[in-house]
Design an enzyme around this catalytic site. Structure first.
Site, PDB file in Angstrom:
ATOM      1  CE  LYS A  35      -0.466   1.664   0.199  1.00 45.41           C
ATOM      2  NZ  LYS A  35      -1.479   2.728   0.078  1.00 45.41           N
ATOM      3  NE  ARG A 130      -2.676  10.400   1.029  1.00 43.34           N
ATOM      4  CZ  ARG A 130      -2.670   9.083   1.260  1.00 43.34           C
ATOM      5  NH1 ARG A 130      -2.003   8.602   2.295  1.00 43.34           N
ATOM      6  NH2 ARG A 130      -3.332   8.256   0.479  1.00 43.34           N
ATOM      7  CE1 TYR A 264      23.330  -2.166  24.601  1.00 41.34           C
ATOM      8  CE2 TYR A 264      21.600  -3.193  23.303  1.00 41.34           C
ATOM      9  CZ  TYR A 264      22.929  -2.855  23.477  1.00 41.34           C
ATOM     10  OH  TYR A 264      23.854  -3.214  22.535  1.00 41.34           O
ATOM     11  CG  MET A 312      20.466  -3.624  15.291  1.00 41.41           C
ATOM     12  SD  MET A 312      22.041  -2.912  14.787  1.00 41.41           S
ATOM     13  CE  MET A 312      21.902  -1.252  15.405  1.00 41.41           C
TER      14      MET A 312
HETATM   15  C1  LIG Z   1      -2.772   2.159   0.391  1.00 40.18           C
HETATM   16  C2  LIG Z   1      -3.986   2.498  -0.370  1.00 40.18           C
HETATM   17  C3  LIG Z   1      -5.083   1.624  -0.420  1.00 40.18           C
HETATM   18  C4  LIG Z   1      -5.160   0.359   0.410  1.00 40.18           C
HETATM   19  O1  LIG Z   1      -5.493   0.672   1.740  1.00 40.18           O
HETATM   20  P1  LIG Z   1      -5.775  -0.474   2.835  1.00 40.18           P
HETATM   21  O2  LIG Z   1      -6.226   0.278   4.023  1.00 40.18           O
HETATM   22  O3  LIG Z   1      -4.461  -1.143   3.080  1.00 40.18           O
HETATM   23  O4  LIG Z   1      -6.777  -1.379   2.265  1.00 40.18           O
HETATM   24  C5  LIG Z   1      -6.141   1.954  -1.249  1.00 40.18           C
HETATM   25  N1  LIG Z   1      -6.145   3.094  -1.971  1.00 40.18           N
HETATM   26  C6  LIG Z   1      -5.109   3.985  -1.928  1.00 40.18           C
HETATM   27  C7  LIG Z   1      -5.184   5.223  -2.747  1.00 40.18           C
HETATM   28  C8  LIG Z   1      -4.016   3.716  -1.122  1.00 40.18           C
HETATM   29  O5  LIG Z   1      -3.005   4.599  -1.076  1.00 40.18           O
END
Ligand SMILES: *Cc1c(COP(=O)(O)O)cnc(C)c1O
Length: 368
Positions: A35, A130, A264, A312
């Site tokens: 992701k 969550r 800055y 930036m």
């Molecule tokens: C992002 C995520 C992971 C991976 O987590 P890491 O700490 O980066 O290994 C695993 N399971 C779920 C459900 C996640 O959202």
């Protein structure tokens, strides 16, 4: 011509880190979590490099679509699942596994029967608070989804740990115990571990009967990129290699007399006659604005402190103690010998945020 800011991605490091996962979780299958543009490393390139993973996990439909458009046919698990019928149809078209974390999603599927149902990952909330179905509703959800699948797709059970990065933590032990109970009679595969759990919760091994470790599927993200998920533990001591080198170059080298201010707000003042380099990367590339004085970068391989406020598109570096720096010299903002964990700790954040927040304008280049 090299672009001003680049992220050099090291395929050998990614493959090494996948091997570290396999070694730490023997017998488990690996869903590589890609992701957020593969934690900033480049979604499609990383998925192609990690072709030995057993599947991929993404947060969003758009990410899955990019993978499919690139010709990746392996299993993709959509961690967030779907919220409406259009998304269910699109997920179906893309051939995705769905995470089901809510009874509304169960109803959504029931309203949208599929001739070729995907594999489902039923997510139970064992304490993360969550996403996830309440443990008390798990049996009903399982039965309803079982009817929807009608023996075609598989029904896996998963949960997510809230504090796996904390060693010997009672909350994690509690989550694992709850999951072990809920999963006791589960007929299909189960999945628990993120990176931190893979590395320091071998107890997640015991949560499914008859499996060899960390349940059947592990879900590493951060560690695949060579970054330690454990506070105070360096990636190198875990056998991990950083997969990214975030680099830019000097575009100016100036001699400033003692007393002159830099950047800055005039936030830094030269206490001595100084050589100040200006590097061509800033917060618009994903380098944190928030770094305190004395945060270091590597210039020609040597450490030198960032001075003044990060702008930036630029940041300033005190090069007074370095031999003959010149415009064009290489500056490493994080990578080998300067872990992103260190920069994150300085900036009061976590490596996840720095990596995931890297701008698309930083050109990703695969190391040959
Ligand atoms: C992002 C995520 C992971 C991976 O987590 P890491 O700490 O980066 O290994 C695993 N399971 C779920 C459900 C996640 O959202």
């Amino acid at each position: 011509m090299t672009p001003a800011a680049i992220a050099v991605i090291r395929p050998a490091a990614l493959r090494n880190n996948l091997e570290v996962v396999r070694h730490a979780a023997p017998g488990c299958r690996v869903l590589a979590v890609v992701k957020a543009n593969a934690y900033g490393h480049g979604l499609v390139a990383v998925a192609q490099i990690l072709a030995d993973a057993d599947g991929y996990a993404v947060a969003r439909l758009e990410e899955a679509r990019q993978l499919r458009d690139a010709g990746i046919s392996r299993r993709i698990v959509l961690l967030g699942g779907c919220v409406d019928a259009d998304e269910v149809a699109e997920a179906d078209r893309l051939g995705l596994d769905l995470v089901i974390h809510d009874l509304d999603q169960v109803s959504l599927l029931e309203a949208n029967p599929s001739p070729a149902p995907p594999d489902l990952w039923l997510k139970v909330d064992t304490g993360m608070g969550r996403l996830g179905i309440e443990p008390g509703a798990l049996g009903a959800a399982r039965d309803r989804l079982g009817r929807w699948l009608a023996g075609r797709g598989r029904l896996r059970l998963m949960t997510h740990l809230a504090s796996a990065d904390v060693a010997d933590d009672a909350a994690t032990a509690g989550q694992l115990a709850r999951f072990a109970l809920l999963g006791r009679d589960w007929r299909d595969d189960v999945s628990v571990a993120n990176s931190a759990a893979i590395l320091q919760w071998p107890a997640s091994r015991l949560c499914a009967a008859g499996t060899s470790g960390h349940c059947d599927w592990v879900r590493p993200g951060l560690m695949l990129y060579g970054v330690s998920p454990l506070p105070g533990r360096f990636a190198a001591t875990l056998g991990l290699q950083p997969a990214m080198s975030f680099e830019t170059r000097l575009i100016a080298v100036r001699n400033l007399p003692a007393g002159r201010c830099v950047g800055y707000g005039g936030a830094w003042r030269a206490a001595r006659d100084s050589v100040i380099g200006v590097a061509a990367a800033g917060y618009a590339d994903g380098y944190p604005w928030h770094v305190p004085a004395q945060t270091e970068v590597l210039v020609n391989g040597q450490r030198a402190p960032v001075v003044g406020r990060v702008s930036m598109d630029m940041l300033s570096i005190d090069l007074t103690d370095l031999p003959r720096p010149r415009p064009g010299d290489r500056v490493v903002l994080w990578g080998e010998r300067l872990p992103v964990e260190e920069v994150a700790a300085r900036a009061g954040t976590i490596p996840y945020e720095l990596l995931a927040g890297m701008s698309p304008r930083v050109v990703r280049q695969l190391e040959a």
